[in-house]
Design an enzyme around this catalytic site. Structure first.
Site, mmCIF file in Angstrom:
data_model
loop_
_atom_site.group_PDB
_atom_site.id
_atom_site.type_symbol
_atom_site.label_atom_id
_atom_site.label_comp_id
_atom_site.label_asym_id
_atom_site.label_seq_id
_atom_site.Cartn_x
_atom_site.Cartn_y
_atom_site.Cartn_z
ATOM 1 N N ASN A 9 2.144 5.565 11.194
ATOM 2 C CA ASN A 9 1.354 6.618 9.710
ATOM 3 C C ASN A 9 0.292 5.804 9.858
ATOM 4 O O ASN A 9 0.041 4.118 9.877
ATOM 5 C CB ASN A 9 2.192 5.763 8.703
ATOM 6 C CG ASN A 9 1.790 5.412 7.307
ATOM 7 O OD1 ASN A 9 1.230 6.730 6.883
ATOM 8 N ND2 ASN A 9 2.963 5.081 6.347
ATOM 9 N N LYS A 11 -1.906 6.479 8.317
ATOM 10 C CA LYS A 11 -2.561 6.850 6.431
ATOM 11 C C LYS A 11 -3.644 6.782 6.506
ATOM 12 O O LYS A 11 -4.525 7.440 7.004
ATOM 13 C CB LYS A 11 -2.842 4.673 6.099
ATOM 14 C CG LYS A 11 -0.737 4.276 6.495
ATOM 15 C CD LYS A 11 -0.517 2.854 5.573
ATOM 16 C CE LYS A 11 0.446 1.952 5.935
ATOM 17 N NZ LYS A 11 0.741 0.574 5.377
ATOM 18 N N HIS A 98 7.891 6.493 1.236
ATOM 19 C CA HIS A 98 6.987 5.601 1.435
ATOM 20 C C HIS A 98 6.533 4.667 0.660
ATOM 21 O O HIS A 98 6.330 5.154 -1.114
ATOM 22 C CB HIS A 98 5.429 5.955 2.015
ATOM 23 C CG HIS A 98 5.138 4.204 2.649
ATOM 24 N ND1 HIS A 98 4.589 3.510 2.337
ATOM 25 C CD2 HIS A 98 5.153 4.402 3.957
ATOM 26 C CE1 HIS A 98 4.115 2.617 2.767
ATOM 27 N NE2 HIS A 98 4.198 2.812 4.310
ATOM 28 N N GLU A 170 11.761 -0.234 5.505
ATOM 29 C CA GLU A 170 10.620 -0.884 4.630
ATOM 30 C C GLU A 170 10.550 -1.678 4.148
ATOM 31 O O GLU A 170 9.832 -1.437 2.549
ATOM 32 C CB GLU A 170 9.398 -0.059 5.157
ATOM 33 C CG GLU A 170 9.856 1.063 5.872
ATOM 34 C CD GLU A 170 7.752 1.370 5.951
ATOM 35 O OE1 GLU A 170 7.821 1.289 7.316
ATOM 36 O OE2 GLU A 170 7.275 1.750 5.322
HETATM 37 C C1 PEP Z 1 3.679 1.326 7.030
HETATM 38 O O1 PEP Z 1 3.477 1.635 6.214
HETATM 39 O O2 PEP Z 1 4.631 2.033 6.784
HETATM 40 C C2 PEP Z 1 3.448 0.309 7.363
HETATM 41 C C3 PEP Z 1 5.275 -0.555 8.402
HETATM 42 O O3 PEP Z 1 2.555 -0.576 7.650
HETATM 43 P P1 PEP Z 1 2.581 -1.860 8.947
HETATM 44 O O4 PEP Z 1 2.965 -1.761 10.026
HETATM 45 O O5 PEP Z 1 1.277 -2.177 9.051
HETATM 46 O O6 PEP Z 1 3.228 -3.326 8.390
#
Ligand code: PEP
Length: 253
Positions: A9, A11, A98, A170
């Site tokens: 991702n 972002k 998310h 997550e």
């Molecule tokens: C995410 O935003 O889906 C994520 C897992 O970020 P990070 O790996 O930076 O924690």
């Protein structure tokens, strides 16, 4: 079908040139260190999707995903991007639910149900995120929160549609914080998610469901996380912005 998936991702990061370079580097690194039976998914920002997609050789096990889509099909929704538009670019996945979108853009279960409908109607596969905040975990509510997110967001689907969903667990407290869930914490929740799916859809559907872990997953901790029976890969934020790290994560099974 249950797959090993490592999805990046990206972002709201990178310029166009940087996104092109990262996509090329991932393709090169993946060719040099191809993991066995792992699908990589690159999820850049909307303006970069076409170019990232163009960098991926045909027959590659690298796919492209979007980070979001509109809840409506078409029309006067200035600034929105429909699932149909995304599908027309050759994209395979769309991230939905998310925690950043749930928290910062006030995405509710009801809105996610509409987005999910758009994604499935347009033959895309949702990567549906769920996870608890630190306060919810500390209050011992994490199982309840996750179950509610699954029930409210997904469980209206018929089995055939549910089979197209990839779930990403997550924990909000682990996203972008450098704090990862322990291997045992990840397995505990992934096993719980699979049990909740079994109760609703039965064993065969649950066994086939890919459940990814996300939250500060990196090349150093992926092996331990992915060794768990119910962890089928990762949704990766920060570490997906470095080609070598990202492909190393995919080689951690
Ligand atoms: C995410 O935003 O889906 C994520 C897992 O970020 P990070 O790996 O930076 O924690």
């Amino acid at each position: 079908m249950r797959k090993k998936i490592v999805a990046g991702n990206w972002k709201m990061n990178l310029t166009f040139a940087e996104a092109q370079l990262l996509a090329s580097d991932v393709v090169k690194e993946f060719a040099a260190n191809t993991p066995d039976g792992v699908e990589l998914v690159l999820c850049p920002s909307f303006p970069f999707i076409m170019e990232v997609h163009a960098k991926i050789p045909s027959n590659s096990s690298i796919s492209v995903g979007a980070q979001n889509c509109a809840s409506e099909s078409a029309g006067a929704y200035t600034g929105e991007v429909s699932a149909k538009m995304i599908s027309s670019l050759g994209v395979t996945y769309v991230i939905l639910g998310h925690s950043e979108r749930r928290a910062m853009f006030h995405e509710t279960d009801e809105l996610l149900v509409k987005k999910l409908g758009q994604v499935l109607t347009n033959n895309l596969n949702p990567i549906f995120c769920c996870g608890e905040t630190l306060a919810e975990r500390e209050a011992g509510k994490h199982f309840e929160i996750i179950k509610n997110q699954l029930v409210n967001g997904l469980f209206h689907l018929a089995s055939a549609d549910f089979a197209k969903v990839v779930i990403a667990y997550e924990p909000v407290w682990a996203i972008g914080t450098g704090v990862t869930a322990s291997s045992a914490q990840a397995q505990e929740i992934h096993q719980f998610i699979r049990e909740v799916v079994t109760d609703k859809y039965g064993d065969a559907v649950a066994i086939d469901c890919s459940i990814l872990y996300g939250g500060s997953c990196n090349a150093a901790n992926a092996k331990e996380l992915f060794a768990n029976a119910d962890v089928d890969g990762g949704l990766i934020g920060g570490a997906a912005l470095k080609a070598k790290d990202f492909v190393a994560i995919a080689n951690s099974f």
